[in-house]
Design an enzyme around this catalytic site. Sequence first.
Site, PDB file in Angstrom:
ATOM      1  N   ILE A   1       1.005  -1.520   0.062  1.00  0.00           N
ATOM      2  CA  ILE A   1       0.210   0.306   0.006  1.00  0.00           C
ATOM      3  C   ILE A   1       0.891   1.352   0.036  1.00  0.00           C
ATOM      4  O   ILE A   1       0.430   2.485  -0.350  1.00  0.00           O
ATOM      5  CB  ILE A   1      -1.193   0.161   0.916  1.00  0.00           C
ATOM      6  CG1 ILE A   1      -0.221  -0.118   2.924  1.00  0.00           C
ATOM      7  CG2 ILE A   1      -2.327  -0.946   0.981  1.00  0.00           C
ATOM      8  CD1 ILE A   1      -0.478   0.300   3.761  1.00  0.00           C
TER       9      ILE A   1
ATOM     10  N   SER B   1      -2.169  -7.301  12.464  1.00  0.00           N
ATOM     11  CA  SER B   1      -3.496  -7.256  13.735  1.00  0.00           C
ATOM     12  C   SER B   1      -3.301  -7.992  15.369  1.00  0.00           C
ATOM     13  O   SER B   1      -4.013  -8.914  15.354  1.00  0.00           O
ATOM     14  CB  SER B   1      -4.602  -7.435  12.763  1.00  0.00           C
ATOM     15  OG  SER B   1      -4.721  -9.411  12.349  1.00  0.00           O
TER      16      SER B   1
ATOM     17  N   TYR C   1      -0.611  -2.306  19.117  1.00  0.00           N
ATOM     18  CA  TYR C   1      -2.045  -2.658  17.670  1.00  0.00           C
ATOM     19  C   TYR C   1      -3.308  -1.377  17.687  1.00  0.00           C
ATOM     20  O   TYR C   1      -3.731  -1.223  16.866  1.00  0.00           O
ATOM     21  CB  TYR C   1      -2.709  -4.619  17.676  1.00  0.00           C
ATOM     22  CG  TYR C   1      -3.633  -4.284  16.522  1.00  0.00           C
ATOM     23  CD1 TYR C   1      -3.712  -4.792  15.344  1.00  0.00           C
ATOM     24  CD2 TYR C   1      -4.916  -4.560  17.998  1.00  0.00           C
ATOM     25  CE1 TYR C   1      -4.516  -4.707  14.539  1.00  0.00           C
ATOM     26  CE2 TYR C   1      -6.138  -5.048  16.825  1.00  0.00           C
ATOM     27  CZ  TYR C   1      -6.087  -4.672  15.127  1.00  0.00           C
ATOM     28  OH  TYR C   1      -7.003  -4.779  14.070  1.00  0.00           O
TER      29      TYR C   1
ATOM     30  N   ASN D   1     -15.022  -9.157  17.651  1.00  0.00           N
ATOM     31  CA  ASN D   1     -14.366 -10.784  17.489  1.00  0.00           C
ATOM     32  C   ASN D   1     -15.088 -11.000  16.156  1.00  0.00           C
ATOM     33  O   ASN D   1     -15.978 -11.545  16.357  1.00  0.00           O
ATOM     34  CB  ASN D   1     -14.783 -11.583  19.078  1.00  0.00           C
ATOM     35  CG  ASN D   1     -14.369 -10.332  20.047  1.00  0.00           C
ATOM     36  OD1 ASN D   1     -14.109  -9.987  20.242  1.00  0.00           O
ATOM     37  ND2 ASN D   1     -12.838 -11.243  20.770  1.00  0.00           N
TER      38      ASN D   1
ATOM     39  N   PHE E   1      -7.793 -19.323  29.595  1.00  0.00           N
ATOM     40  CA  PHE E   1      -7.265 -17.878  29.595  1.00  0.00           C
ATOM     41  C   PHE E   1      -7.272 -17.933  31.184  1.00  0.00           C
ATOM     42  O   PHE E   1      -7.544 -16.483  30.953  1.00  0.00           O
ATOM     43  CB  PHE E   1      -6.788 -16.580  28.993  1.00  0.00           C
ATOM     44  CG  PHE E   1      -5.373 -17.615  27.395  1.00  0.00           C
ATOM     45  CD1 PHE E   1      -4.372 -19.041  27.791  1.00  0.00           C
ATOM     46  CD2 PHE E   1      -5.613 -16.962  26.250  1.00  0.00           C
ATOM     47  CE1 PHE E   1      -3.852 -19.138  27.199  1.00  0.00           C
ATOM     48  CE2 PHE E   1      -5.156 -17.503  25.512  1.00  0.00           C
ATOM     49  CZ  PHE E   1      -4.145 -18.910  25.615  1.00  0.00           C
TER      50      PHE E   1
ATOM     51  N   GLY F   1      -3.217  -8.266  28.825  1.00  0.00           N
ATOM     52  CA  GLY F   1      -4.320  -7.630  28.507  1.00  0.00           C
ATOM     53  C   GLY F   1      -5.641  -7.393  28.069  1.00  0.00           C
ATOM     54  O   GLY F   1      -6.631  -6.816  27.919  1.00  0.00           O
TER      55      GLY F   1
END
Length: 330
Positions: free
Chosen positions: A53, A78, A142, A171, A209, A285
């Site tokens: 790009i 990402s 990100y 999501n 997790f 996070g």
Amino acid sequence: MKNVLVTGGAGYIGSHTVKVLLEKGFSVVVLDNLLTGHLKALGKEVKYYHGDIADRSLVLNIVKNESIEAVIHFAACSIVSDSIKRPDYYFTENVAKTNRFVASLLMGGVDKVVFSSTAAIYGVPHSVPIPEDAVTQPVNPYGVSKLMIEQMFYWMELSYGLKWVALRYFNAAGAMLDGSIGEDHEQETHLIPLVLKTALGQQKSINVFGDDYQTPDGTCIRDYIHVLDLAEAHIAALYTLEKANKGVVYNVGTGSGYSVKEVIDIAKRITGKNIHVQLAARRQGDPDMLIAKVDKIKNELAWLPHYSGMDTIIGSAWEWLSKNPKGYRS
Ligand code: UDP
């Protein structure tokens, strides 16, 4: 508006959007560097340019030769954990290259862009559902990179008249309903594909997790949105660019959430497989709950999710993965 350039069109969300654009009669040109995308996801009917790009002469050539009228800009890095390991790379690939890309578009006379943003720009929300005007405090590079691009677009609009819509995805999940294309990341980090890979026996167990979050079953809750509903949101955004006189951001989600445990239970039922679960440490996070407030896109773009029931999401992802256990290398 007919001629649309899709950057990152060989990627997961890009390739599904390309298919839906073609179905609706748009003339689609894809620009992709295939760093993470797959040519097989495009099919033979799509006009494809290989490249970056940030390559100004390439972008100007495409714009001119293909009479491009608007752009959907997916091309980006990402992976959240990767962005923490090498933030400089993310700021170059996402922010600096988008800056150069949009400047090239404006130079070539294209002033309409739909941009793939993310719920990661909200960071750890104060409450859910999250409206678009919530505090934006991303907790990884990100998310910061996507927020910086939204801010860049704001100034490009004020100074150069850029017309833009940013879609903040929650999501993304699922696949084309016939399983013809789907999600295939070399480095898979997402819950649903990993659960299904476990069902296929490609890994022994699925790590959960953390189970001590502030949610009813202790596992994190997320708002899963089918990739075809996301594709439709991009098309609704394209149409609105024709009349929009101000840049705008929209959440794209369903407004409700599923816990990690619920996702695994539904996957067990749909696949009929015993999916072995392993409790693991919390991932850095991860907020307890991420759920979109979606009134704005529903009211302003008349967009509604049609495919985002969890059975359809997991059913279509399973259709894709069981037909293509090695993804596009199958
Ligand atoms: N998750 C998990 N095991 C995995 C991958 C993800 O428990 O192997 C959890 C993760 O902690 C989060 C949810 O599943 O709460 C969705 O994670 P994903 O990476 O799919 O998307 P994210 O919410 O990070 O964008």
